[in-house]
Design a protein around this motif. Structure first.
Motif, PDB file in Angstrom:
ATOM      1  N   THR A   8       0.815  -1.214   0.000  1.00 20.65           N
ATOM      2  CA  THR A   8       0.000   0.000   0.000  1.00 20.65           C
ATOM      3  C   THR A   8       0.847   1.261   0.000  1.00 20.65           C
ATOM      4  OG1 THR A   8      -0.103  -0.066   2.425  1.00 20.65           O
ATOM      5  CG2 THR A   8      -1.899  -1.119   1.214  1.00 20.65           C
ATOM      6  N   ASP A   9       2.169   1.092   0.040  1.00 14.15           N
ATOM      7  CA  ASP A   9       3.033   2.268   0.130  1.00 14.15           C
ATOM      8  C   ASP A   9       3.665   2.678  -1.193  1.00 14.15           C
ATOM      9  OD1 ASP A   9       4.784   0.167  -0.101  1.00 14.15           O
ATOM     10  OD2 ASP A   9       5.679   0.409   1.872  1.00 14.15           O
ATOM     11  N   GLY A  10       3.333   1.973  -2.293  1.00 15.46           N
ATOM     12  CA  GLY A  10       3.862   2.331  -3.594  1.00 15.46           C
ATOM     13  C   GLY A  10       5.254   1.804  -3.881  1.00 15.46           C
ATOM     14  N   ASP A  11       5.855   1.083  -2.936  1.00 13.84           N
ATOM     15  CA  ASP A  11       7.188   0.520  -3.155  1.00 13.84           C
ATOM     16  C   ASP A  11       7.115  -0.715  -4.042  1.00 13.84           C
ATOM     17  OD1 ASP A  11       8.343   2.445  -1.587  1.00 13.84           O
ATOM     18  OD2 ASP A  11       8.373   1.209   0.221  1.00 13.84           O
ATOM     19  N   THR A  12       8.252  -1.098  -4.601  1.00 16.28           N
ATOM     20  CA  THR A  12       8.345  -2.278  -5.453  1.00 16.28           C
ATOM     21  C   THR A  12       9.029  -3.395  -4.686  1.00 16.28           C
ATOM     22  OG1 THR A  12       8.559  -0.856  -7.395  1.00 16.28           O
ATOM     23  CG2 THR A  12       9.206  -3.144  -7.658  1.00 16.28           C
ATOM     24  N   TYR A  13       8.360  -4.517  -4.569  1.00 17.35           N
ATOM     25  CA  TYR A  13       8.913  -5.665  -3.866  1.00 17.35           C
ATOM     26  C   TYR A  13       9.322  -6.730  -4.884  1.00 17.35           C
ATOM     27  CZ  TYR A  13       7.019  -3.357   0.206  1.00 17.35           C
ATOM     28  OH  TYR A  13       6.738  -2.437   1.182  1.00 17.35           O
ATOM     29  N   ILE A  14      10.483  -6.527  -5.512  1.00 15.52           N
ATOM     30  CA  ILE A  14      10.939  -7.400  -6.585  1.00 15.52           C
ATOM     31  C   ILE A  14      11.198  -8.814  -6.074  1.00 15.52           C
ATOM     32  CG2 ILE A  14      12.801  -7.823  -8.239  1.00 15.52           C
ATOM     33  CD1 ILE A  14      13.025  -4.798  -8.579  1.00 15.52           C
ATOM     34  N   ALA A  15      11.888  -8.951  -4.964  1.00 17.61           N
ATOM     35  CA  ALA A  15      12.207 -10.291  -4.446  1.00 17.61           C
ATOM     36  C   ALA A  15      10.935 -11.058  -4.121  1.00 17.61           C
ATOM     37  CB  ALA A  15      13.115 -10.197  -3.223  1.00 17.61           C
ATOM     38  N   SER A  16       9.969 -10.393  -3.535  1.00 26.22           N
ATOM     39  CA  SER A  16       8.704 -11.032  -3.201  1.00 26.22           C
ATOM     40  C   SER A  16       7.978 -11.483  -4.463  1.00 26.22           C
ATOM     41  CB  SER A  16       7.836 -10.068  -2.401  1.00 26.22           C
ATOM     42  OG  SER A  16       6.625 -10.668  -2.053  1.00 26.22           O
ATOM     43  N   ALA A  17       8.016 -10.667  -5.501  1.00 26.70           N
ATOM     44  CA  ALA A  17       7.381 -11.030  -6.772  1.00 26.70           C
ATOM     45  C   ALA A  17       8.073 -12.237  -7.405  1.00 26.70           C
ATOM     46  CB  ALA A  17       7.422  -9.850  -7.722  1.00 26.70           C
ATOM     47  N   ILE A  18       9.403 -12.253  -7.379  1.00 25.45           N
ATOM     48  CA  ILE A  18      10.145 -13.390  -7.937  1.00 25.45           C
ATOM     49  C   ILE A  18       9.842 -14.656  -7.147  1.00 25.45           C
ATOM     50  CG2 ILE A  18      12.455 -14.363  -8.265  1.00 25.45           C
ATOM     51  CD1 ILE A  18      13.387 -11.517  -8.957  1.00 25.45           C
ATOM     52  N   LYS A  19       9.867 -14.566  -5.834  1.00 29.06           N
ATOM     53  CA  LYS A  19       9.590 -15.735  -4.992  1.00 29.06           C
ATOM     54  C   LYS A  19       8.190 -16.284  -5.267  1.00 29.06           C
ATOM     55  CE  LYS A  19       9.213 -17.076  -0.107  1.00 29.06           C
ATOM     56  NZ  LYS A  19       7.779 -17.349   0.001  1.00 29.06           N
ATOM     57  N   THR A  20       7.206 -15.412  -5.309  1.00 30.61           N
ATOM     58  CA  THR A  20       5.828 -15.830  -5.560  1.00 30.61           C
ATOM     59  C   THR A  20       5.706 -16.458  -6.945  1.00 30.61           C
ATOM     60  OG1 THR A  20       4.960 -14.120  -4.114  1.00 30.61           O
ATOM     61  CG2 THR A  20       3.438 -15.056  -5.715  1.00 30.61           C
ATOM     62  N   ILE A  36       8.883 -13.495 -16.907  1.00 36.72           N
ATOM     63  CA  ILE A  36       9.183 -12.147 -17.392  1.00 36.72           C
ATOM     64  C   ILE A  36       8.900 -11.163 -16.265  1.00 36.72           C
ATOM     65  CG2 ILE A  36       8.608 -10.377 -19.080  1.00 36.72           C
ATOM     66  CD1 ILE A  36       7.824 -12.696 -20.974  1.00 36.72           C
ATOM     67  N   LEU A  37       9.926 -10.420 -15.894  1.00 40.81           N
ATOM     68  CA  LEU A  37       9.841  -9.451 -14.804  1.00 40.81           C
ATOM     69  C   LEU A  37       9.878  -8.041 -15.388  1.00 40.81           C
ATOM     70  CD1 LEU A  37       9.966  -8.775 -11.736  1.00 40.81           C
ATOM     71  CD2 LEU A  37      12.452  -8.863 -11.960  1.00 40.81           C
ATOM     72  N   LEU A  38       8.787  -7.311 -15.219  1.00 46.47           N
ATOM     73  CA  LEU A  38       8.724  -5.908 -15.624  1.00 46.47           C
ATOM     74  C   LEU A  38       8.986  -5.066 -14.384  1.00 46.47           C
ATOM     75  CD1 LEU A  38       5.440  -6.082 -17.732  1.00 46.47           C
ATOM     76  CD2 LEU A  38       7.788  -6.274 -18.556  1.00 46.47           C
ATOM     77  N   THR A  39       9.961  -4.166 -14.451  1.00 43.28           N
ATOM     78  CA  THR A  39      10.347  -3.421 -13.256  1.00 43.28           C
ATOM     79  C   THR A  39      10.868  -2.033 -13.593  1.00 43.28           C
ATOM     80  OG1 THR A  39      11.809  -3.420 -11.326  1.00 43.28           O
ATOM     81  CG2 THR A  39      12.659  -4.473 -13.305  1.00 43.28           C
ATOM     82  N   ALA A  43      14.018  -1.545  -6.124  1.00 38.85           N
ATOM     83  CA  ALA A  43      13.553  -2.576  -5.194  1.00 38.85           C
ATOM     84  C   ALA A  43      13.548  -2.040  -3.767  1.00 38.85           C
ATOM     85  CB  ALA A  43      14.451  -3.802  -5.280  1.00 38.85           C
ATOM     86  N   SER A  44      12.546  -2.457  -3.003  1.00 39.80           N
ATOM     87  CA  SER A  44      12.423  -2.025  -1.614  1.00 39.80           C
ATOM     88  C   SER A  44      12.561  -3.176  -0.636  1.00 39.80           C
ATOM     89  CB  SER A  44      11.070  -1.358  -1.399  1.00 39.80           C
ATOM     90  OG  SER A  44      10.943  -0.236  -2.223  1.00 39.80           O
ATOM     91  N   ASP A  45      12.935  -4.338  -1.134  1.00 39.48           N
ATOM     92  CA  ASP A  45      13.023  -5.496  -0.244  1.00 39.48           C
ATOM     93  C   ASP A  45      14.391  -6.160  -0.372  1.00 39.48           C
ATOM     94  OD1 ASP A  45      12.593  -6.454  -2.800  1.00 39.48           O
ATOM     95  OD2 ASP A  45      10.954  -7.771  -2.273  1.00 39.48           O
ATOM     96  N   ILE A  46      14.498  -7.376   0.139  1.00 36.04           N
ATOM     97  CA  ILE A  46      15.772  -8.077   0.168  1.00 36.04           C
ATOM     98  C   ILE A  46      16.297  -8.341  -1.239  1.00 36.04           C
ATOM     99  CG2 ILE A  46      15.272  -9.178   2.371  1.00 36.04           C
ATOM    100  CD1 ILE A  46      14.563 -11.719   0.793  1.00 36.04           C
ATOM    101  N   LEU A  47      17.528  -8.768  -1.302  1.00 37.28           N
ATOM    102  CA  LEU A  47      18.149  -9.036  -2.597  1.00 37.28           C
ATOM    103  C   LEU A  47      17.466 -10.196  -3.306  1.00 37.28           C
ATOM    104  CD1 LEU A  47      21.903  -8.677  -1.653  1.00 37.28           C
ATOM    105  CD2 LEU A  47      20.465  -7.030  -2.839  1.00 37.28           C
ATOM    106  N   TYR A  48      17.112  -9.986  -4.540  1.00 37.71           N
ATOM    107  CA  TYR A  48      16.481 -11.039  -5.316  1.00 37.71           C
ATOM    108  C   TYR A  48      17.475 -12.112  -5.730  1.00 37.71           C
ATOM    109  CZ  TYR A  48      18.180  -7.909  -8.953  1.00 37.71           C
ATOM    110  OH  TYR A  48      18.955  -7.082  -9.708  1.00 37.71           O
ATOM    111  N   SER A  49      18.761 -11.860  -5.538  1.00 34.21           N
ATOM    112  CA  SER A  49      19.775 -12.872  -5.874  1.00 34.21           C
ATOM    113  C   SER A  49      19.614 -14.129  -5.033  1.00 34.21           C
ATOM    114  CB  SER A  49      21.180 -12.297  -5.713  1.00 34.21           C
ATOM    115  OG  SER A  49      21.379 -11.855  -4.389  1.00 34.21           O
ATOM    116  N   ASP A  50      18.876 -14.027  -3.930  1.00 40.75           N
ATOM    117  CA  ASP A  50      18.609 -15.198  -3.094  1.00 40.75           C
ATOM    118  C   ASP A  50      17.816 -16.254  -3.841  1.00 40.75           C
ATOM    119  OD1 ASP A  50      19.857 -13.830  -1.053  1.00 40.75           O
ATOM    120  OD2 ASP A  50      17.986 -13.217  -0.097  1.00 40.75           O
ATOM    121  N   TYR A  51      17.158 -15.877  -4.919  1.00 37.29           N
ATOM    122  CA  TYR A  51      16.278 -16.796  -5.633  1.00 37.29           C
ATOM    123  C   TYR A  51      16.898 -17.348  -6.917  1.00 37.29           C
ATOM    124  CZ  TYR A  51      13.153 -15.021  -2.191  1.00 37.29           C
ATOM    125  OH  TYR A  51      12.608 -14.667  -0.992  1.00 37.29           O
ATOM    126  N   ILE A  52      18.166 -17.060  -7.169  1.00 39.40           N
ATOM    127  CA  ILE A  52      18.832 -17.571  -8.366  1.00 39.40           C
ATOM    128  C   ILE A  52      18.894 -19.097  -8.335  1.00 39.40           C
ATOM    129  CG2 ILE A  52      21.030 -17.677  -9.606  1.00 39.40           C
ATOM    130  CD1 ILE A  52      21.390 -14.717  -8.903  1.00 39.40           C
TER     131      ILE A  52
END
Length: 69
Positions: A8-20, A36-39, A43-52
């Protein structure tokens, strides 16, 4: 899947989107799959590299398309 990654705060949660998104892929059975990730790149969350490793284990290649300036 986008409905599962809300904020609800307008931030982008890239890692959460990748995980989901990766959780929606089942066993690969030898086939190659793509996410396909449109961004905007902010990013406002943890590193998405955790999901590689997870994407590799599911044979999912993540393609990133940057939007905005």
């Amino acid at each position: 899947a986008i409905d599962l990654v809300g904020n609800t705060d307008g931030d982008t949660y890239i890692a959460s989107a990748i995980k989901t998104g990766l959780e929606l892929f089942d066993d690969p059975n030898g086939s190659k799959r793509y996410m396909i990730l449109l961004t905007d790149g902010q990013a406002s969350d943890i590193l998405y590299s955790d999901y590689i490793a997870l994407s590799e284990s599911k044979s999912v290649q993540i393609i990133t398309i940057s939007l905005g300036s």
